[in-house]
Design a protein around this motif. Structure first.
Motif, PDB file in Angstrom:
ATOM      1  N   VAL A 111     -32.101  39.633 -27.122  1.00 40.85           N
ATOM      2  CA  VAL A 111     -30.964  40.551 -27.161  1.00 40.85           C
ATOM      3  C   VAL A 111     -31.478  41.985 -27.128  1.00 40.85           C
ATOM      4  O   VAL A 111     -32.590  42.270 -27.571  1.00 40.85           O
ATOM      5  CB  VAL A 111     -30.074  40.335 -28.412  1.00 40.85           C
ATOM      6  N   PRO A 112     -30.672  42.904 -26.615  1.00 40.37           N
ATOM      7  CA  PRO A 112     -31.080  44.310 -26.592  1.00 40.37           C
ATOM      8  C   PRO A 112     -31.260  44.870 -28.000  1.00 40.37           C
ATOM      9  O   PRO A 112     -30.630  44.409 -28.961  1.00 40.37           O
ATOM     10  CB  PRO A 112     -29.913  45.014 -25.892  1.00 40.37           C
ATOM     11  N   ASP A 113     -32.114  45.869 -28.108  1.00 46.35           N
ATOM     12  CA  ASP A 113     -32.385  46.507 -29.402  1.00 46.35           C
ATOM     13  C   ASP A 113     -31.117  46.990 -30.094  1.00 46.35           C
ATOM     14  O   ASP A 113     -30.965  46.825 -31.296  1.00 46.35           O
ATOM     15  CB  ASP A 113     -33.331  47.700 -29.225  1.00 46.35           C
ATOM     16  N   LEU A 155     -21.073  58.008 -19.835  1.00 43.65           N
ATOM     17  CA  LEU A 155     -22.308  58.133 -19.053  1.00 43.65           C
ATOM     18  C   LEU A 155     -23.439  58.699 -19.906  1.00 43.65           C
ATOM     19  O   LEU A 155     -24.568  58.196 -19.868  1.00 43.65           O
ATOM     20  CB  LEU A 155     -22.076  59.028 -17.835  1.00 43.65           C
ATOM     21  N   ASP A 156     -23.146  59.734 -20.680  1.00 45.16           N
ATOM     22  CA  ASP A 156     -24.161  60.332 -21.558  1.00 45.16           C
ATOM     23  C   ASP A 156     -24.649  59.321 -22.599  1.00 45.16           C
ATOM     24  O   ASP A 156     -25.841  59.199 -22.856  1.00 45.16           O
ATOM     25  CB  ASP A 156     -23.612  61.578 -22.260  1.00 45.16           C
ATOM     26  N   PHE A 157     -23.718  58.575 -23.192  1.00 50.62           N
ATOM     27  CA  PHE A 157     -24.078  57.579 -24.195  1.00 50.62           C
ATOM     28  C   PHE A 157     -24.967  56.489 -23.589  1.00 50.62           C
ATOM     29  O   PHE A 157     -25.993  56.116 -24.161  1.00 50.62           O
ATOM     30  CB  PHE A 157     -22.821  56.946 -24.799  1.00 50.62           C
ATOM     31  N   LEU A 158     -24.583  55.968 -22.440  1.00 54.90           N
ATOM     32  CA  LEU A 158     -25.367  54.912 -21.800  1.00 54.90           C
ATOM     33  C   LEU A 158     -26.752  55.410 -21.414  1.00 54.90           C
ATOM     34  O   LEU A 158     -27.746  54.704 -21.613  1.00 54.90           O
ATOM     35  CB  LEU A 158     -24.630  54.368 -20.574  1.00 54.90           C
ATOM     36  N   THR A 159     -26.827  56.618 -20.885  1.00 51.01           N
ATOM     37  CA  THR A 159     -28.124  57.184 -20.510  1.00 51.01           C
ATOM     38  C   THR A 159     -29.016  57.343 -21.729  1.00 51.01           C
ATOM     39  O   THR A 159     -30.196  57.017 -21.698  1.00 51.01           O
ATOM     40  CB  THR A 159     -27.930  58.550 -19.817  1.00 51.01           C
ATOM     41  N   GLU A 160     -28.437  57.789 -22.825  1.00 55.11           N
ATOM     42  CA  GLU A 160     -29.204  58.005 -24.058  1.00 55.11           C
ATOM     43  C   GLU A 160     -29.656  56.701 -24.714  1.00 55.11           C
ATOM     44  O   GLU A 160     -30.763  56.594 -25.195  1.00 55.11           O
ATOM     45  CB  GLU A 160     -28.341  58.794 -25.053  1.00 55.11           C
ATOM     46  N   ASN A 161     -28.780  55.709 -24.709  1.00 56.68           N
ATOM     47  CA  ASN A 161     -29.045  54.503 -25.496  1.00 56.68           C
ATOM     48  C   ASN A 161     -29.571  53.304 -24.731  1.00 56.68           C
ATOM     49  O   ASN A 161     -30.071  52.369 -25.345  1.00 56.68           O
ATOM     50  CB  ASN A 161     -27.768  54.093 -26.237  1.00 56.68           C
ATOM     51  N   LEU A 162     -29.464  53.317 -23.422  1.00 50.31           N
ATOM     52  CA  LEU A 162     -29.919  52.166 -22.659  1.00 50.31           C
ATOM     53  C   LEU A 162     -31.126  52.474 -21.777  1.00 50.31           C
ATOM     54  O   LEU A 162     -31.452  51.709 -20.889  1.00 50.31           O
ATOM     55  CB  LEU A 162     -28.772  51.601 -21.812  1.00 50.31           C
TER      56      LEU A 162
END
Length: 97
Positions: A39-41, A85-92
């Motif tokens: 699973v992802p972190d 988009l900002d959240f996904l870029t930061e967290n994934l």
């Protein structure tokens, strides 16, 4: 499943009674001690932080996964889309743990 580690690439065959593609089911099963999961972190973090889960095969990595977010063309987009988009870029973003 294929993993890459210190010795190169290895194919892993998993057989078991329970298979899931839902994070809630996987986390509940892990907490109950039923098995292992990839699973992802960001999904496993709470259980890792409080000691319910333990990392195994720490030197091994699964192949990278792609995520695509399709938005309408142009620069004008709702703030909520930009925030996502900002959240996904930061967290994934791929990170070495």
């Amino acid at each position: 499943m294929r993993l890459t580690g210190p010795g190169g690439e290895a194919a892993l065959r998993l057989d078991g009674r329970l298979r899931a593609n839902n994070a809630d089911v996987m986390l509940a099963s892990l907490a109950a001690g039923i098995g292992v999961a990839l699973v992802p972190d960001f999904i496993a973090k709470p259980g890792l932080d409080d000691g319910r889960f333990v990392r195994i095969l720490t030197e091994w990595r699964a192949p990278p996964a792609a995520l695509y977010l399709v938005t309408p063309p142009g620069r004008l987009r709702p703030r909520r889309v930009t925030a996502l988009l900002d959240f996904l870029t930061e967290n994934l973003t791929v990170r070495t743990v």
